[in-house]
Each structure stands twice: as C-alpha cells, then as structure tokens.
Design an enzyme around this catalytic site. Structure first.
Site, PDB file in Angstrom:
ATOM      1  N   HIS A  48       0.700  -1.202  -0.107  1.00 33.48           N
ATOM      2  CA  HIS A  48      -0.041  -0.052  -0.030  1.00 33.48           C
ATOM      3  C   HIS A  48       0.718   1.249   0.087  1.00 33.48           C
ATOM      4  O   HIS A  48       1.666   1.445   0.852  1.00 33.48           O
ATOM      5  CB  HIS A  48      -0.917   0.273   1.164  1.00 33.48           C
ATOM      6  N   TYR A  77      -8.647   5.197   8.340  1.00 29.74           N
ATOM      7  CA  TYR A  77      -8.571   5.476   9.879  1.00 29.74           C
ATOM      8  C   TYR A  77      -9.703   6.482  10.125  1.00 29.74           C
ATOM      9  O   TYR A  77      -9.420   7.510   9.493  1.00 29.74           O
ATOM     10  CB  TYR A  77      -7.377   6.111  10.250  1.00 29.74           C
ATOM     11  N   PRO A 127      -2.459   0.044  19.350  1.00 33.80           N
ATOM     12  CA  PRO A 127      -2.411  -0.630  17.852  1.00 33.80           C
ATOM     13  C   PRO A 127      -2.624   0.419  16.749  1.00 33.80           C
ATOM     14  O   PRO A 127      -2.593   0.294  15.678  1.00 33.80           O
ATOM     15  CB  PRO A 127      -3.389  -1.660  18.001  1.00 33.80           C
ATOM     16  N   LYS A 176       2.436  -0.548  15.292  1.00 35.61           N
ATOM     17  CA  LYS A 176       3.744  -0.699  15.417  1.00 35.61           C
ATOM     18  C   LYS A 176       4.354  -1.884  16.067  1.00 35.61           C
ATOM     19  O   LYS A 176       5.276  -2.250  16.226  1.00 35.61           O
ATOM     20  CB  LYS A 176       4.039   0.589  16.022  1.00 35.61           C
ATOM     21  N   TYR A 203       4.620   6.318  10.059  1.00 32.92           N
ATOM     22  CA  TYR A 203       3.850   5.179   9.530  1.00 32.92           C
ATOM     23  C   TYR A 203       4.625   4.070   8.946  1.00 32.92           C
ATOM     24  O   TYR A 203       4.457   2.902   9.267  1.00 32.92           O
ATOM     25  CB  TYR A 203       2.346   5.513   8.765  1.00 32.92           C
TER      26      TYR A 203
HETATM   27  P1  RFL Z   1       3.757 -12.303  21.383  1.00 33.76           P
HETATM   28  O1  RFL Z   1       3.239 -12.085  19.969  1.00 33.76           O
HETATM   29  O2  RFL Z   1       2.740 -11.933  22.127  1.00 33.76           O
HETATM   30  O3  RFL Z   1       4.209 -13.638  21.568  1.00 33.76           O
HETATM   31  C1  RFL Z   1       4.744 -14.230  22.748  1.00 33.76           C
HETATM   32  C2  RFL Z   1       4.556 -15.515  22.707  1.00 33.76           C
HETATM   33  O4  RFL Z   1       5.134 -16.017  24.014  1.00 33.76           O
HETATM   34  C3  RFL Z   1       4.443 -17.061  24.609  1.00 33.76           C
HETATM   35  N1  RFL Z   1       4.313 -17.012  25.850  1.00 33.76           N
HETATM   36  C4  RFL Z   1       5.195 -18.258  26.659  1.00 33.76           C
HETATM   37  N2  RFL Z   1       5.914 -19.146  25.887  1.00 33.76           N
HETATM   38  C5  RFL Z   1       6.370 -20.101  27.005  1.00 33.76           C
HETATM   39  N3  RFL Z   1       6.532 -20.032  28.064  1.00 33.76           N
HETATM   40  C6  RFL Z   1       5.748 -18.785  28.831  1.00 33.76           C
HETATM   41  N4  RFL Z   1       5.819 -18.565  30.139  1.00 33.76           N
HETATM   42  C7  RFL Z   1       5.047 -17.949  27.833  1.00 33.76           C
HETATM   43  N5  RFL Z   1       4.470 -17.086  28.060  1.00 33.76           N
HETATM   44  C8  RFL Z   1       4.129 -16.335  26.892  1.00 33.76           C
HETATM   45  C9  RFL Z   1       3.015 -16.795  23.836  1.00 33.76           C
HETATM   46  O5  RFL Z   1       2.198 -17.783  23.843  1.00 33.76           O
HETATM   47  C10 RFL Z   1       3.230 -16.275  22.779  1.00 33.76           C
HETATM   48  O6  RFL Z   1       3.150 -16.977  21.688  1.00 33.76           O
HETATM   49  O7  RFL Z   1       4.910 -11.013  21.431  1.00 33.76           O
HETATM   50  P2  RFL Z   1       6.017 -10.811  20.420  1.00 33.76           P
HETATM   51  O8  RFL Z   1       6.625 -11.831  19.568  1.00 33.76           O
HETATM   52  O9  RFL Z   1       6.735  -9.694  21.175  1.00 33.76           O
HETATM   53  O10 RFL Z   1       5.101  -9.900  19.226  1.00 33.76           O
HETATM   54  C11 RFL Z   1       4.500  -8.802  19.569  1.00 33.76           C
HETATM   55  C12 RFL Z   1       3.113  -8.578  18.570  1.00 33.76           C
HETATM   56  O11 RFL Z   1       2.529  -9.758  18.783  1.00 33.76           O
HETATM   57  C13 RFL Z   1       2.128  -7.385  18.940  1.00 33.76           C
HETATM   58  O12 RFL Z   1       3.158  -6.314  19.246  1.00 33.76           O
HETATM   59  C14 RFL Z   1       1.510  -7.132  17.598  1.00 33.76           C
HETATM   60  O13 RFL Z   1       0.283  -8.133  17.543  1.00 33.76           O
HETATM   61  C15 RFL Z   1       0.510  -5.770  17.879  1.00 33.76           C
HETATM   62  N6  RFL Z   1      -0.079  -5.200  16.868  1.00 33.76           N
HETATM   63  C16 RFL Z   1       0.332  -4.894  15.729  1.00 33.76           C
HETATM   64  N7  RFL Z   1       1.449  -4.660  15.551  1.00 33.76           N
HETATM   65  C17 RFL Z   1       2.011  -4.438  14.499  1.00 33.76           C
HETATM   66  O14 RFL Z   1       3.006  -4.050  14.190  1.00 33.76           O
HETATM   67  N8  RFL Z   1       0.890  -3.872  13.315  1.00 33.76           N
HETATM   68  C18 RFL Z   1      -0.402  -4.011  13.474  1.00 33.76           C
HETATM   69  O15 RFL Z   1      -1.242  -3.594  12.574  1.00 33.76           O
HETATM   70  C19 RFL Z   1      -0.817  -4.342  14.967  1.00 33.76           C
HETATM   71  N9  RFL Z   1      -2.081  -4.467  15.128  1.00 33.76           N
HETATM   72  C20 RFL Z   1      -1.662  -5.427  17.361  1.00 33.76           C
HETATM   73  C21 RFL Z   1      -2.676  -5.102  16.106  1.00 33.76           C
HETATM   74  C22 RFL Z   1      -2.233  -6.141  18.384  1.00 33.76           C
HETATM   75  C23 RFL Z   1      -3.370  -6.394  18.616  1.00 33.76           C
HETATM   76  N10 RFL Z   1      -4.000  -7.129  19.715  1.00 33.76           N
HETATM   77  C24 RFL Z   1      -4.664  -8.201  19.516  1.00 33.76           C
HETATM   78  C25 RFL Z   1      -2.938  -6.842  20.989  1.00 33.76           C
HETATM   79  C26 RFL Z   1      -4.073  -5.321  16.383  1.00 33.76           C
HETATM   80  C27 RFL Z   1      -4.423  -5.933  17.627  1.00 33.76           C
HETATM   81  C28 RFL Z   1      -5.732  -5.967  17.835  1.00 33.76           C
HETATM   82  C1  PHB Z   2      -4.890  -4.848  11.231  1.00 35.66           C
HETATM   83  O1  PHB Z   2      -5.082  -4.887  10.104  1.00 35.66           O
HETATM   84  O2  PHB Z   2      -4.975  -5.579  11.936  1.00 35.66           O
HETATM   85  C2  PHB Z   2      -4.667  -3.206  11.635  1.00 35.66           C
HETATM   86  C3  PHB Z   2      -4.111  -2.302  10.849  1.00 35.66           C
HETATM   87  C4  PHB Z   2      -3.702  -1.113  11.127  1.00 35.66           C
HETATM   88  C5  PHB Z   2      -3.631  -0.858  12.660  1.00 35.66           C
HETATM   89  C6  PHB Z   2      -4.069  -2.011  13.562  1.00 35.66           C
HETATM   90  C7  PHB Z   2      -4.300  -3.092  12.990  1.00 35.66           C
HETATM   91  O3  PHB Z   2      -3.228   0.368  13.149  1.00 35.66           O
END
Ligand code: RFL
Ligand code: PHB
Length: 396
Positions: free
Chosen positions: A72, A201, A295, A299, A387
C-alpha cells in the site's frame, strides 16, 4: 538440556530471533507455551513497515509475503464524512507498507526454522528463570507434565506482555512507564472483499473505526468500544450498524458485509507500556515483553522484530569476539525506536478516538488537528514517515 540462546516465546520476536541467530551460526531453542496450531492461527497485527519487509526478504523468509502481501502506497484519514488520502509513498521518497497477517509471518518463520532443523518446543511452558546475573542462566519449563531445565549462555525473553521473564527481574531494577486509555478495540474478520483498496482510519463522534484487510477476500475491521464491554453484547447486527454509521461518507461510500469469522472476534484494551532497561544480567527482553504500544500506529509487531535484529547483531559480536559492547548498548539502542513509536502511537490514538462526550473543546481540537494533517504537506509527511517506519539506521 543446553543451548547457546534460550528463547521464551514463539511470537514474531522469538521466531525471528531464532532465525537470525541461525544465520549467524548461533544455536537456540525456542520454548512456546501454546501449540503450533494456536500460534499459527492467532489473528493479530497486519501492517508490516518497510524495515520489516526488508528484514524478512533479506533473511530469506519473504517469499510468500512478496507473493501474497498487499503493498500500500497510501492510507486514508476519514472524518466529518469525508476521506483524505495520505500519499505515504510520495511523502517518504518511495517507502510503503505491506499488509500481511502476523500469523502468516509466524507460519513462514516456523516452517523456515523447522526446515533448517531448528528446535521449537511447542506446549512447553517456561515456569521460571534463574541465575540471570551469572554466565549460565537457566529456564525451568514444563512439557508433557514433566519438569525440565534448559541451561544457556543468554535468555531472550520474547514471551509477550503476560510472560514470565519481565516479572522475574528483581524489584527496583526496572522503571515502568504506563498509560491506560478509557476505551478498547473490538476487532472482527469478515469473509468479504475489502470495501476500499487502502486502510481507512476514521474519527467519528461515536468513536474510532478502522477498515483494514488480510487478503482480497478477507476484511479486518475494528471499532472503538468500552473496555468493560462483553463481546456477547456485540451482536453481528450491532457491529455492522456501528461500522456503517462511523465509516459513512457524504458521497455515500458503501461497506460490504460478510459472515464474521469466530477466530477474529476480540476485544483488546488500549495501553501504552514500557520498561527501562530492557535487560537484566544475561536476560534480554524483546517485543511485547518489554513494551506495548496502542495499535493505532500499527507498530507492535514491527518493534518486536526491530528489537531482535539489534539483539541478533549484538549476540553475533559476542560469540565472534567475546566482546559485549553491542549487548551492553542493546537497551539504549532499542529504546530510541521504541519511544518514537510510543509517541507516534499515542498521537494517532489521541487524534482518532472519542475521549469524553462532554468535552466539546477536545473534540474540536481533534478535528482541527485532523484537518491540518489532511491539508498540510508537512503535517502529512510526519504521519507518513512514522507510519512507514523510520529507517533502521536512523539513530546511528
Ligand atoms: P507475542 O506475539 O505476544 O508472542 C509471545 C509468545 O510467548 C508465549 N509465551 C510463553 N511461552 C512459553 N512460556 C511462557 N511462560 C510464555 N508466556 C508467553 C505466548 O504464547 C506467545 O506465543 O509477542 P511478540 O513476539 O513480542 O510480538 C508482539 C506482537 O504480537 C504485537 O506487538 C502485535 O500483535 C501488536 N499489534 C500490531 N502490531 C503491528 O506491528 N501492526 C499492527 O497492525 C498491529 N495490530 C496488534 C494489532 C495487536 C493487537 N492485539 C490483539 C493486541 C492489532 C491488535 C488488535
Ligand atoms: C490490522 O489490520 O489488524 C491493523 C491495521 C492497522 C492498525 C492496527 C491493526 O493500526
């Protein structure tokens, strides 16, 4: 059991670290609490900044992303019933984002590690970490109802916000920065083609809404809701009605509905969180274990992989020469980027969410700011360069 780097968590941070270390000839074992199926189907982030795309490509795991990811060049800000396109590509001298699900990145990394005989132990819960201030730290974990020990040179705490690593650091070592917000995001995945080619957004009097996507057949949508809401109280009809209202434009933009998939339905509380430093002795925290961003700036996952790139380079120096100069600077190096992302995410969140219905002054300030970002090249460039992500060497 022994390895060089004991990694806790098979999210983007832990898996990418294991992969980068392998490319440097460094051995690691990843311990993951959940099953492979669970982590490969966990719907989360979807926006990869240019740095992340480059890192996946350069390290040889970008092939499917290149094929299936959607590049994009722009993003839309929508308010007052009108859309305003921010041309990120033009404003940043040719940088872009790629829309590709986090769980797809996780699948690609797991396959690549297993194909290279990498060790990922699923359904292995790290229960505690020990001897962090010695040169032989240990992880106690449970697998198949058995207590086991993994000794290593270094532990990478990639276990997310609720993991075991950060709370194991002795009291008084970490400074915690935290902000909670009076709202959450309700997210859904709908089986319908996206209604727009780019992300939207939206700021609306009823609250924030985001139109995103996962593929040409799957739309990802979010709406601001109350953090205490019960997901059961949000029927499909109510979700669609709210989305139609918030995303409506004066020109009559149409949102296509489709069946809502159960696996994508979630309510996520909004918080900003960060600890300093991201290290204690031989334990290094990376990704959500050390910091959570709201979110709205997309990032979180990008920061997680940026952290482990710094960590992998520092560990490569350590194993090659015994020097710890890069490891000693790990936290400081990461925190430049993390604080920038914290600010950007907070700014986007503040600009795009409804805070207090009574506070009409704040509402008008938000509209004035959106209007400025939508009409000033300079303001739009600030949004665009953050971004798409500041280059990896920005702070060198
Ligand atoms: P994770 O992905 O949470 O992975 C951690 C892993 O550790 C495991 N774990 C254990 N394993 C063994 N022993 C234990 N005691 C443990 N405790 C935990 C867990 O099961 C898991 O598998 O962390 P990591 O690798 O630091 O990654 C971070 C990302 O997952 C997170 O920052 C993003 O998902 C945030 N996020 C977004 N980030 C973006 O860059 N772009 C986005 O568009 C974006 N959108 C989002 C998001 C997060 C969201 N939610 C659900 C919080 C949108 C949403 C809605
Ligand atoms: C997503 O597609 O899950 C998404 C996109 C942009 C954001 C957060 C989540 O800022």
């Amino acid at each position: 059991m022994h390895t060089q780097v004991g990694i806790i968590g098979a999210g983007p941070a832990g898996l990418m670290l294991s992969h980068l270390l392998h490319l440097e000839g460094i051995k690691s074992i990843v311990l993951e609490d959940r099953s492979r199926g669970y982590v490969e189907n966990r719907i989360r982030a979807g926006v990869l900044e240019q740095n992340t795309v480059d890192m996946l490509t350069d390290s040889g795991v970008g092939e499917r992303m290149k094929r299936e990811g959607m590049v994009h060049h722009g993003v839309e800000l929508r308010f007052g019933g009108q859309g305003h396109r921010i041309d990120m590509y033009e404003l940043t001298g040719g940088r872009a984002i790629t829309v590709y699900g986090q769980h797809e990145v996780v699948k690609d990394l797991i396959r690549t590690r297993l194909d290279a005989d990498g060790q990922i132990l699923f359904e292995a819960e790290a229960v505690s970490v020990h001897d962090l201030d010695t040169s032989t730290p240990k992880i106690h974990f449970q697998k198949d109802d058995e207590d086991q020990e993994l000794t290593c040179d270094v532990i990478a705490g990639c276990d997310g916000f609720h993991g075991v690593c950060r709370p194991s650091i002795p009291e008084g070592v970490l400074t915690v920065y935290e902000r909670k917000y009076p709202f959450a995001w309700l997210g859904i995945l709908a089986e319908t083609p996206p209604s727009s080619e780019e992300l939207i957004y939206t700021y609306h009097e009823r609250g924030f809404a985001l139109h995103s996507m996962r593929s040409p057949e799957l739309t990802r949508l979010y709406i601001q809701c109350d953090p205490d809401d019960d997901i059961q109280d949000w029927s499909d009809e109510r979700i669609w009605e709210e989305l139609h209202t918030r995303l409506a434009t004066e020109e009559g933009w149409a949102l296509t509905e489709g069946p809502i998939l159960e696996e994508g339905r979630s309510i996520t509380p909004m918080r900003s969180f960060l600890v300093e430093p991201m290290q204690y002795g031989r334990l290094f925290l990376a990704g959500d274990a050390a910091h959570v961003v709201t979110p709205t700036g997309a990032k979180g996952m990008n920061l997680a992989v940026a952290d482990v790139r710094v960590l992998a380079q520092a560990l490569a120096e350590f194993y090659e020469s015994g020097r710890t100069s890069l490891l000693d600077r790990y936290s400081e190096t990461c925190l430049h980027r993390v604080w920038r992302a914290q600010h950007f995410s907070w700014w986007m969140t503040s600009m795009l969410h409804r805070f207090d219905d009574e506070d009409v002054f704040r509402h008008r300030l938000q509209l004035a700011e959106l209007d400025y970002v939508a009409s000033s090249q300079t303001a739009a460039a600030t949004l665009a360069e953050n971004y798409v992500g500041l280059p990896m060497d920005y702070w060198d």
